[in-house]
Design a protein around this motif. Structure first.
Motif, PDB file in Angstrom:
ATOM      1  N   LEU A 103      11.467 -14.620 -40.767  1.00  9.75           N
ATOM      2  CA  LEU A 103      12.223 -13.588 -41.477  1.00  9.75           C
ATOM      3  C   LEU A 103      11.484 -13.236 -42.771  1.00  9.75           C
ATOM      4  N   ARG A 106      14.094 -11.594 -48.403  1.00  8.41           N
ATOM      5  CA  ARG A 106      14.758 -10.437 -49.037  1.00  8.41           C
ATOM      6  C   ARG A 106      14.928 -10.713 -50.524  1.00  8.41           C
ATOM      7  N   ASN A 198      19.314 -20.734 -45.913  1.00 11.75           N
ATOM      8  CA  ASN A 198      19.601 -19.326 -45.648  1.00 11.75           C
ATOM      9  C   ASN A 198      19.568 -19.215 -44.124  1.00 11.75           C
ATOM     10  N   PRO A 199      20.676 -19.605 -43.477  1.00 16.00           N
ATOM     11  CA  PRO A 199      20.639 -19.685 -42.010  1.00 16.00           C
ATOM     12  C   PRO A 199      20.815 -18.298 -41.386  1.00 16.00           C
ATOM     13  N   PRO A 200      20.636 -18.206 -40.087  1.00 18.92           N
ATOM     14  CA  PRO A 200      20.972 -16.943 -39.423  1.00 18.92           C
ATOM     15  C   PRO A 200      22.469 -16.710 -39.602  1.00 18.92           C
ATOM     16  N   TYR A 201      22.878 -15.509 -40.048  1.00 23.85           N
ATOM     17  CA  TYR A 201      24.328 -15.323 -40.253  1.00 23.85           C
ATOM     18  C   TYR A 201      24.873 -13.983 -39.774  1.00 23.85           C
ATOM     19  N   ALA A 222      16.216 -16.010 -36.293  1.00 22.59           N
ATOM     20  CA  ALA A 222      16.458 -16.170 -37.730  1.00 22.59           C
ATOM     21  C   ALA A 222      17.649 -15.339 -38.204  1.00 22.59           C
TER      22      ALA A 222
END
Ligand code: GLN
Length: 297
Positions: A103, A106, A198-201, A222
């Motif tokens: 990923l 950001r 910062n997991p996949p959400y 991700a």
């Protein structure tokens, strides 16, 4: 001589005329930041900085430079992220390598770093940290740089190649233990003072609604957080209690609609205190933090 659409047949195809042509193409492709993207891709094609770009608006591009630029703009028109085209992304004022396997970090994820540093400021060293789903490694690497006495474990199911390269680039590879494994199937080997992720959400059914840059080019592993986007939080929250020091910190990035759900997951677990939601600079809920209850707490 080949001529760019919209750029007059002219011996002097200048930097400015190429930028204007690219901006026009990117506007037509409904790219959100057409001028900025054109400038970043121009600077990369010429191997100079964006500031240098501004200094030579009349510079004439060689045929190879023009071709390099044109092919980058064509990729961007197809909505490939700028970070994949250039292979780098700036984060925390540092440059990180990225590719389609990780990923792209950001800007709002910097809030997670800020909050972790703030919360750890009072810790006496050494600080043991676990980063779950490290991806490009940015979180682990910045914490290693900012906290000189930290020892970091970073777990990632998919490739660790990019994270390792970034750790070497920023000279902290010796302080991060990279573990290639599914975080749900690994012994985390605690205890830690900080566990962050910062997991996949993103909710599975909303993945198809993401911007083409995300949907078509970024790694789904991700991003996909399961039916309600909370699968990873549901797994991590109770397990982190077993792996945190007393008073240790659990810190997550979250999707901006997930704060209430996260707070109730943490409250439901009974072992946490000082649960806190922090907004990003756009005013969206972005980070949730909690401390493991102390015996006297
Ligand atoms: N913030 C990312 C996005 O909206 C998602 C990151 C994540 O799932 N951890 O594209």
């Amino acid at each position: 001589m080949e001529v760019l659409e919209g750029v007059k047949m002219n011996r002097s195809q200048t930097l400015t005329s190429f930028l204007n042509w690219a901006q026009h193409k990117l506007i037509q492709a409904e790219i959100a930041s057409p001028r900025l993207d054109a400038e970043v891709l121009m600077a990369e094609s010429l191997n100079i900085s964006r500031t240098e770009l501004m200094t030579y608006p009349g510079r004439v591009l060689s045929r190879i430079e023009a071709e390099n630029f044109r092919s980058r703009i064509e990729r961007r028109v197809l909505r490939e992220p700028v970070s994949h085209i250039t292979g780098v992304q700036e984060f925390w004022s540092l440059e990180f390598s990225v590719n389609e396997k990780v990923l792209t970090p950001r800007p709002e994820t910097e809030i997670l770093v800020e909050q972790c540093l703030k919360a750890l400021a009072k810790n006496s060293s050494p600080v043991k940290i676990l980063d779950l789903g490290t991806g490009s490694g940015v979180l682990a690497i910045i914490l290693a740089k900012e906290i000189s006495q930290s020892q970091i474990t970073a777990i990632e199911k998919s490739s660790l190649e990019v994270a390792r390269k970034n750790a070497m680039r920023h000279a902290v590879a010796d302080r991060i233990r990279f573990v290639s494994s599914d975080l749900m199937k690994t012994d985390w080997k605690g205890p830690y003072h900080l566990i962050l992720s910062n997991p996949p959400y993103i909710e599975s059914e909303n993945l198809s609604k993401c911007m083409p840059e995300v949907r078509q080019y970024e790694p789904v592993h991700a991003l996909d957080g399961g039916r309600d986007g909370l699968d990873f939080y549901r797994f991590i929250i109770p397990r982190a209690l077993e792996q945190l020091e007393e008073g240790g910190l659990l810190a997550f990035e979250i999707g901006h609609t997930q704060a209430t759900a996260l707070v109730s997951l943490m409250e439901g677990c009974l072992g946490y205190q000082d649960i806190q939601v922090v907004q990003d600079y756009s005013g969206y809920d972005r980070v949730v933090l909690a401390r493991k209850r102390t015996v006297n707490g």
